[in-house]
Design an enzyme around this catalytic site. Structure first.
Site, short mmCIF file in Angstrom:
data_model
loop_
_atom_site.label_atom_id
_atom_site.label_comp_id
_atom_site.label_asym_id
_atom_site.label_seq_id
_atom_site.Cartn_x
_atom_site.Cartn_y
_atom_site.Cartn_z
N LYS A 22 0.83 -1.17 -0.02
CA LYS A 22 -0.06 -0.14 0.06
C LYS A 22 1.05 1.12 -0.02
O LYS A 22 2.11 1.32 0.43
CB LYS A 22 -0.76 -0.16 1.36
N GLY A 61 -24.55 2.99 3.30
CA GLY A 61 -23.67 3.64 2.38
C GLY A 61 -23.90 3.12 0.95
O GLY A 61 -23.76 2.14 0.47
N VAL A 62 -24.64 3.88 0.19
CA VAL A 62 -24.97 3.65 -1.33
C VAL A 62 -24.16 4.52 -2.07
O VAL A 62 -24.49 5.07 -2.95
CB VAL A 62 -26.48 3.65 -1.43
N GLY A 63 -22.83 4.43 -1.88
CA GLY A 63 -21.71 4.97 -2.88
C GLY A 63 -21.69 4.34 -4.13
O GLY A 63 -22.44 3.48 -4.46
N HIS A 64 -20.30 4.09 -4.47
CA HIS A 64 -19.94 3.47 -5.75
C HIS A 64 -20.62 1.72 -5.45
O HIS A 64 -21.09 1.41 -6.44
CB HIS A 64 -18.47 3.49 -6.06
N VAL A 65 -19.94 1.26 -4.50
CA VAL A 65 -20.28 -0.26 -4.29
C VAL A 65 -21.60 -0.52 -3.76
O VAL A 65 -22.35 -1.22 -4.27
CB VAL A 65 -19.23 -0.97 -3.30
P1 NAD Z 1 -17.90 5.91 -1.66
O1 NAD Z 1 -17.32 6.71 -1.12
O2 NAD Z 1 -18.31 5.75 -3.42
O3 NAD Z 1 -19.33 5.36 -0.94
C1 NAD Z 1 -19.35 5.49 0.58
C2 NAD Z 1 -20.81 5.90 0.80
O4 NAD Z 1 -21.09 5.87 2.14
C3 NAD Z 1 -20.88 7.53 0.36
O5 NAD Z 1 -22.12 7.54 -0.56
C4 NAD Z 1 -21.01 8.20 1.77
O6 NAD Z 1 -21.92 9.25 1.50
C5 NAD Z 1 -21.59 7.09 2.73
N1 NAD Z 1 -21.28 7.36 4.16
C6 NAD Z 1 -20.33 7.92 4.58
N2 NAD Z 1 -20.62 7.74 5.92
C7 NAD Z 1 -21.53 7.16 6.54
C8 NAD Z 1 -22.30 7.05 7.15
N3 NAD Z 1 -21.77 7.22 8.54
N4 NAD Z 1 -23.39 6.40 7.28
C9 NAD Z 1 -24.23 6.12 6.24
N5 NAD Z 1 -23.46 6.45 4.79
C10 NAD Z 1 -22.06 6.97 5.03
O7 NAD Z 1 -17.02 4.43 -1.48
P2 NAD Z 1 -17.10 3.05 -2.14
O8 NAD Z 1 -16.12 2.93 -3.12
O9 NAD Z 1 -18.49 2.65 -2.51
O10 NAD Z 1 -16.58 1.97 -0.90
C11 NAD Z 1 -17.30 1.68 0.10
C12 NAD Z 1 -16.68 1.08 1.17
O11 NAD Z 1 -15.97 -0.27 0.59
C13 NAD Z 1 -15.36 1.43 1.79
O12 NAD Z 1 -15.12 1.19 2.97
C14 NAD Z 1 -14.07 1.12 0.67
O13 NAD Z 1 -12.91 1.00 1.27
C15 NAD Z 1 -14.67 -0.42 0.59
N6 NAD Z 1 -14.06 -0.78 -0.57
C16 NAD Z 1 -14.39 -0.41 -1.95
C17 NAD Z 1 -13.93 -1.01 -2.89
C18 NAD Z 1 -14.28 -0.63 -4.48
O14 NAD Z 1 -13.89 -1.08 -5.34
N7 NAD Z 1 -14.66 0.94 -4.67
C19 NAD Z 1 -13.11 -2.20 -2.83
C20 NAD Z 1 -12.92 -2.82 -1.67
C21 NAD Z 1 -13.37 -2.26 -0.60
#
Ligand code: NAD
Length: 346
Positions: free
Chosen positions: A80, A179-183
């Site tokens: 990392k 959390g309904v972001g990317h994943v």
């Molecule tokens: P992202 O930032 O797109 O989505 C995270 C979402 O969580 C956002 O919409 C944010 O507004 C919301 N959020 C933040 N704090 C919150 C809370 N207290 N309560 C409710 N919602 C909240 O991130 P992502 O890429 O979707 O990743 C999500 C998680 O998965 C992270 O922990 C990341 O490390 C892990 N992850 C992601 C990937 C990937 O391919 N993107 C791979 C492995 C692990």
């Protein structure tokens, strides 16, 4: 600064501090283990309060990547990188090029990719100075790993539901997604298609409202999601979502989500087990993205093969859940043991 006595130090093979006066770069690369192959792991750009905080993060995250790659059966080790900087203010091309030179100086022992604070566009700039960059996309496709991560979590969830609830189909299953972001959004769509009923939350009220309308889902306030009357709780926001207090409140009998480092402390795995809640080890469930990045490095990339590899997450978890039950251990403990068996033998 003490590295060898650091609480997060775990016999890391190499810890490299790099700086560049002209661009202001201050970075650390940690290579935890390369027995299975070069150390792949994302680049986090974050305004750490101190060098000590940056070191703690990079040591912990690089070790996690070794475990993740070993259980995803990838020919990769764990590493990392962190840059101490504010991604919104300090991310200039010269800084990223200097980082590219630092990565290049490690001759491929470390391969970088996106992480929080760094984007695919940043990877393109880093790639001007080094070949050792993943996550650039393949054949013109976007390098965004999140649809692959979500698919892996979906497969993990099916395995967890089979073992924890004795059910093979997801129809009418109630799932809370934090959390309904990317994943989280991709996962929600896939679960909706499979017939699950969703309770969604996010601090971003607009994005949450749009997705809930699209999927006809219930909405919860962020602080109440742990109390939702559901079968499965899917943490897909930030780390440390599972504290002892949250575990006490959970109604779900299965936990399976994408977030990294879900357990606020290792002992939470035991608390979950005592409450009869099946915990899906986070780094096993969320390996879909790194699996896809690893395939991008191959000449014979085929989407069907990538998806089949990701679907293997379900079989790995079947093995972990069975062994956990047989040995009376938490799935988190079994996953760690299994990973160590694999990378130490690698
Ligand atoms: P992202 O930032 O797109 O989505 C995270 C979402 O969580 C956002 O919409 C944010 O507004 C919301 N959020 C933040 N704090 C919150 C809370 N207290 N309560 C409710 N919602 C909240 O991130 P992502 O890429 O979707 O990743 C999500 C998680 O998965 C992270 O922990 C990341 O490390 C892990 N992850 C992601 C990937 C990937 O391919 N993107 C791979 C492995 C692990």
């Amino acid at each position: 600064m003490l590295v060898f006595d650091h609480p997060e130090f775990d016999h890391h093979q190499q810890v490299v501090f790099g700086s560049d006066e002209a661009s202001g770069l201050r970075a650390i690369i940690a290579i935890h283990d390369t027995h299975r192959g070069p150390a792949l792991g994302g680049l986090r750009i974050f305004p750490y309060a101190s060098e000590a905080d940056a070191l703690t993060d990079v040591l912990r995250l690089s070790r996690g990547m070794t475990y993740k790659s070993a259980l995803a059966d990838l020919p990769l080790g764990g590493g990392k990188a962190v840059i101490i900087a504010d991604p919104r203010r300090d991310k200039r091309p010269e800084l990223l090029r200097a980082m590219g030179r630092l990565i290049d100086s490690l001759s491929g022992h470390y391969i970088t990719a996106e992480d929080s604070g760094s984007s695919e566009a940043d990877m393109q700039i880093i790639a001007e100075r080094t070949d050792h960059v993943g996550g650039l996309g393949h054949n013109g496709r976007s390098g965004d790993p999140s649809p692959f991560t979500a698919h892996g979590v979906f497969c993990a969830l099916k395995s967890a539901v089979r073992h924890g609830l004795g059910r093979d189909d997801l129809g009418e299953l109630r799932v809370a997604i934090q959390g309904v972001g990317h994943v989280g959004a991709h996962l929600a769509r896939q679960l909706h298609e499979a017939g699950a009923q969703l309770v969604l939350t996010d601090v971003d009220r607009d994005a949450l409202g749009r997705l809930a309308d699209e999927l006809d889902a219930e909405v919860s306030a962020p602080e109440s999601i742990a109390d939702a009357e559901v079968d499965v709780f899917a943490p897909c926001a930030m780390g440390a979502a599972l504290t002892p207090a949250v575990v006490e409140r959970l109604k779900a009998r299965v936990v399976c989500g994408a977030a990294n480092n879900q357990l606020a402390e290792p002992d939470v795995a035991r608390l979950l087990r005592e409450r009869g809640i099946l915990y899906t080890p986070d780094y096993v469930a969320n390996a879909g993205g790194v699996i896809e990045i690893a395939w991008q490095r191959r000449e014979d990339y085929r989407r069907e093969d990538v998806m089949a590899h990701i679907e293997g997450i379900g079989a790995t978890l079947d093995e972990i859940f069975r062994r956990a039950e047989r040995e009376g251990l938490s799935p988190a403990q079994v996953a760690d043991d299994l990973a160590r068996e694999r990378f130490r033998a690698g």
